[in-house]
Design an enzyme around this catalytic site. Structure first.
Site, PDB file in Angstrom:
ATOM      1  N   ARG A 185       0.822  -1.207   0.000  1.00 20.18           N
ATOM      2  CA  ARG A 185       0.000   0.000   0.000  1.00 20.18           C
ATOM      3  C   ARG A 185       0.863   1.267   0.000  1.00 20.18           C
ATOM      4  O   ARG A 185       2.012   1.240   0.442  1.00 20.18           O
ATOM      5  CB  ARG A 185      -0.969  -0.018   1.172  1.00 20.18           C
ATOM      6  CG  ARG A 185      -0.336  -0.409   2.472  1.00 20.18           C
ATOM      7  CD  ARG A 185      -1.352  -0.824   3.504  1.00 20.18           C
ATOM      8  NE  ARG A 185      -2.149   0.318   3.914  1.00 20.18           N
ATOM      9  CZ  ARG A 185      -3.330   0.232   4.521  1.00 20.18           C
ATOM     10  NH1 ARG A 185      -3.849  -0.951   4.793  1.00 20.18           N
ATOM     11  NH2 ARG A 185      -3.994   1.303   4.861  1.00 20.18           N
ATOM     12  N   TYR A 190       0.471 -23.794   0.555  1.00 17.61           N
ATOM     13  CA  TYR A 190       1.142 -22.939   1.551  1.00 17.61           C
ATOM     14  C   TYR A 190       2.194 -23.750   2.312  1.00 17.61           C
ATOM     15  O   TYR A 190       3.352 -23.329   2.447  1.00 17.61           O
ATOM     16  CB  TYR A 190       0.082 -22.389   2.499  1.00 17.61           C
ATOM     17  CG  TYR A 190       0.587 -21.563   3.650  1.00 17.61           C
ATOM     18  CD1 TYR A 190       1.162 -20.315   3.456  1.00 17.61           C
ATOM     19  CD2 TYR A 190       0.438 -22.024   4.968  1.00 17.61           C
ATOM     20  CE1 TYR A 190       1.589 -19.545   4.538  1.00 17.61           C
ATOM     21  CE2 TYR A 190       0.859 -21.260   6.049  1.00 17.61           C
ATOM     22  CZ  TYR A 190       1.437 -20.020   5.826  1.00 17.61           C
ATOM     23  OH  TYR A 190       1.850 -19.263   6.897  1.00 17.61           O
ATOM     24  N   ILE A 248       7.595  -6.763  -3.216  1.00 18.57           N
ATOM     25  CA  ILE A 248       8.841  -7.535  -3.166  1.00 18.57           C
ATOM     26  C   ILE A 248       9.053  -8.357  -4.444  1.00 18.57           C
ATOM     27  O   ILE A 248      10.160  -8.861  -4.679  1.00 18.57           O
ATOM     28  CB  ILE A 248       8.890  -8.410  -1.874  1.00 18.57           C
ATOM     29  CG1 ILE A 248      10.244  -9.110  -1.688  1.00 18.57           C
ATOM     30  CG2 ILE A 248       7.749  -9.407  -1.846  1.00 18.57           C
ATOM     31  CD1 ILE A 248      11.429  -8.222  -1.631  1.00 18.57           C
TER      32      ILE A 248
HETATM   33  P1  NAD Z   1      -0.774 -11.001   6.397  1.00 19.76           P
HETATM   34  O1  NAD Z   1      -1.421 -11.546   5.179  1.00 19.76           O
HETATM   35  O2  NAD Z   1      -1.606 -10.422   7.447  1.00 19.76           O
HETATM   36  O3  NAD Z   1       0.315  -9.915   5.993  1.00 19.76           O
HETATM   37  C1  NAD Z   1       1.143 -10.054   4.884  1.00 19.76           C
HETATM   38  C2  NAD Z   1       1.506  -8.667   4.402  1.00 19.76           C
HETATM   39  O4  NAD Z   1       2.335  -8.833   3.245  1.00 19.76           O
HETATM   40  C3  NAD Z   1       0.291  -7.841   3.972  1.00 19.76           C
HETATM   41  O5  NAD Z   1       0.306  -6.583   4.604  1.00 19.76           O
HETATM   42  C4  NAD Z   1       0.439  -7.732   2.472  1.00 19.76           C
HETATM   43  O6  NAD Z   1      -0.013  -6.494   1.945  1.00 19.76           O
HETATM   44  C5  NAD Z   1       1.940  -7.872   2.297  1.00 19.76           C
HETATM   45  N1  NAD Z   1       2.289  -8.339   0.949  1.00 19.76           N
HETATM   46  C6  NAD Z   1       1.628  -9.249   0.190  1.00 19.76           C
HETATM   47  N2  NAD Z   1       2.218  -9.364  -1.006  1.00 19.76           N
HETATM   48  C7  NAD Z   1       3.275  -8.522  -0.997  1.00 19.76           C
HETATM   49  C8  NAD Z   1       4.256  -8.183  -1.947  1.00 19.76           C
HETATM   50  N3  NAD Z   1       4.268  -8.715  -3.171  1.00 19.76           N
HETATM   51  N4  NAD Z   1       5.209  -7.281  -1.608  1.00 19.76           N
HETATM   52  C9  NAD Z   1       5.197  -6.712  -0.385  1.00 19.76           C
HETATM   53  N5  NAD Z   1       4.284  -6.970   0.548  1.00 19.76           N
HETATM   54  C10 NAD Z   1       3.326  -7.864   0.243  1.00 19.76           C
HETATM   55  O7  NAD Z   1       0.139 -12.180   6.978  1.00 19.76           O
HETATM   56  P2  NAD Z   1       0.656 -12.348   8.485  1.00 19.76           P
HETATM   57  O8  NAD Z   1      -0.354 -13.123   9.204  1.00 19.76           O
HETATM   58  O9  NAD Z   1       1.099 -11.057   9.002  1.00 19.76           O
HETATM   59  O10 NAD Z   1       1.883 -13.317   8.243  1.00 19.76           O
HETATM   60  C11 NAD Z   1       3.197 -12.837   8.150  1.00 19.76           C
HETATM   61  C12 NAD Z   1       4.117 -14.031   7.932  1.00 19.76           C
HETATM   62  O11 NAD Z   1       4.005 -14.936   9.031  1.00 19.76           O
HETATM   63  C13 NAD Z   1       3.811 -14.840   6.679  1.00 19.76           C
HETATM   64  O12 NAD Z   1       5.024 -15.313   6.122  1.00 19.76           O
HETATM   65  C14 NAD Z   1       3.020 -16.005   7.211  1.00 19.76           C
HETATM   66  O13 NAD Z   1       3.147 -17.131   6.393  1.00 19.76           O
HETATM   67  C15 NAD Z   1       3.675 -16.226   8.545  1.00 19.76           C
HETATM   68  N6  NAD Z   1       2.799 -16.904   9.492  1.00 19.76           N
HETATM   69  C16 NAD Z   1       1.686 -16.276   9.961  1.00 19.76           C
HETATM   70  C17 NAD Z   1       0.845 -16.959  10.835  1.00 19.76           C
HETATM   71  C18 NAD Z   1      -0.406 -16.327  11.374  1.00 19.76           C
HETATM   72  O14 NAD Z   1      -1.170 -16.986  12.078  1.00 19.76           O
HETATM   73  N7  NAD Z   1      -0.644 -15.052  11.083  1.00 19.76           N
HETATM   74  C19 NAD Z   1       1.168 -18.255  11.233  1.00 19.76           C
HETATM   75  C20 NAD Z   1       2.300 -18.864  10.708  1.00 19.76           C
HETATM   76  C21 NAD Z   1       3.121 -18.168   9.855  1.00 19.76           C
HETATM   77  N1  SER Z   2      -2.065 -19.113  10.596  1.00 18.93           N
HETATM   78  C1  SER Z   2      -1.513 -19.586   9.374  1.00 18.93           C
HETATM   79  C2  SER Z   2      -2.578 -20.012   8.445  1.00 18.93           C
HETATM   80  O1  SER Z   2      -3.595 -20.427   8.925  1.00 18.93           O
HETATM   81  C3  SER Z   2      -0.594 -20.745   9.658  1.00 18.93           C
HETATM   82  O2  SER Z   2       0.600 -20.499   9.041  1.00 18.93           O
HETATM   83  O3  SER Z   2      -2.383 -19.973   7.264  1.00 18.93           O
END
Ligand code: NAD
Ligand code: SER
Length: 316
Positions: A36, A141, A53
């Site tokens: 954004r 994923y 990215i």
């Molecule tokens: P999210 O989807 O809330 O946030 C991801 C962010 O990345 C968003 O703000 C999005 O706009 C940005 N994004 C997407 N494509 C992009 C691009 N091409 N360039 C730049 N930015 C981009 O995800 P999250 O929950 O904050 O997760 C963050 C990381 O943690 C991820 O790698 C996810 O796999 C990992 N993870 C999250 C959870 C969870 O429960 N939230 C659990 C396990 C792992």
């Molecule tokens: N909270 C994440 C998901 O459900 C686990 O990586 O995708």
């Protein structure tokens, strides 16, 4: 002080991690970036740049312009969304990681990249899942996270890139909405409870999954990144755990605060994803190697979510 760049800073994890890093390291030392044009609320007052990215030249330009030495790469397509466009999810999740790892060869001192319990699959032991075990993920994923772990270890072994990673459970915080995962119900349910509305849950009442409060996830992430390199023995990704519960169990806990809270179960395609993941995870390697310990069990997590949501204006 190493300058830090966060990719995906406006997401569920990025929002809270950016704010914490800025508090610890100083606003000017933490560059937040996301797709954004303007940052979201709650991430503090430090610098912000728009970054996709998938455009490596822009990423490299920001590294040069800001003198960046550490990158937290949080951008990914999460589990449920990935199933809707598997090839896009694979492309984003893999190519972006390789862009960051390449910069690690000669421009960066340290990289953080999150993995997930999604690296495990239906053949994995479900209870107290070990660090090293059968994996065989069957979601796109999970496949991308497992491949990412292999790439991280490869870049560490082959090029000496100091990359570190955690296999997060489902993350639960009040400052941002969850971004398209299977564990999102455990965030959504609080918004309905606070609004005194009924919740329709997309998982079944008995879907047991590992979960963690966002404060613990942020603490673990910074804790791992601040550990001396020689103590970080695992360069694929560390198992990480706090608590586990089902939708029925969290509902009972929420009812201690909202006795009339109602839930209805309407499992959809995400139930199959949940079925393929562990019930609980053994994170003893993280506890031994760099002193990880969690703070929030279910009771504290529910209390913190309810007070946090009541106090803040939530955004999408
Ligand atoms: P999210 O989807 O809330 O946030 C991801 C962010 O990345 C968003 O703000 C999005 O706009 C940005 N994004 C997407 N494509 C992009 C691009 N091409 N360039 C730049 N930015 C981009 O995800 P999250 O929950 O904050 O997760 C963050 C990381 O943690 C991820 O790698 C996810 O796999 C990992 N993870 C999250 C959870 C969870 O429960 N939230 C659990 C396990 C792992
Ligand atoms: N909270 C994440 C998901 O459900 C686990 O990586 O995708």
């Amino acid at each position: 002080m190493s300058k830090i760049l966060i990719i995906g800073a406006c997401g569920q994890l990025g929002t809270e991690l950016t704010l914490k890093l800025r508090t610890l390291k100083g606003d000017d030392n933490v560059l937040a970036t996301d797709l954004r044009s303007e940052p979201v609320k709650f991430i503090g007052d430090g610098p912000y740049e728009q970054l996709d990215i998938m455009h490596p030249s822009r990423f490299n330009e920001l590294i040069d312009n800001y003198g960046i030495k550490e990158v937290y790469h949080l951008a990914a397509v999460l589990s449920a969304k990935s199933e809707q466009d598997p090839r896009f999810a694979w492309k984003l999740n893999m190519e972006s990681l390789l862009t960051v790892l390449e910069a690690g060869k000669d421009q960066l001192e340290k990289i953080y990249w999150p993995s997930s319990i999604a690296v495990f699959g239906p053949d994995t032991p479900k209870v107290n899942t070990p660090q090293n075990t059968v994996m065989n993920p069957n979601t796109i994923y999970g496949i991308s996270k497992q491949a990412g772990e292999r790439w991280c270890e490869y870049y560490f072994e082959k090029y000496g890139v100091d990359v570190r990673s955690l296999r997060y459970p489902g993350l639960i915080g009040h400052k941002a909405m969850a971004g398209g995962g299977t564990t999102d119900y455990a965030v959504d349910i609080f918004h309905k409870a606070i609004a005194e509305e009924k919740y329709e849950c997309f998982l079944s009442r008995d879907a047991m999954l590992p979960m963690m409060h966002m404060d613990d996830a942020v603490k673990a992430t910074i804790g791992l990144m601040e550990t001396p390199a020689e103590n970080v023995r695992i360069r694929s990704s560390y198992n990480l755990a706090a608590t586990s519960f089902t939708p029925a169990v969290i509902t009972s806990e929420i009812r201690k605060h909202y006795p009339d809270f109602e839930i209805e179960y309407a499992p959809d395609f995400r139930q199959k994803i949940a079925d393929s993941w562990p019930d609980s995870v053994d994170d003893s390697a993280a506890r031994q190697d760099w002193g990880w310990h969690h703070q929030y069990d279910l009771k504290e997590l529910v209390e913190k979510m309810i007070t946090g949501l009541k106090e803040s204006i939530v955004f999408n």
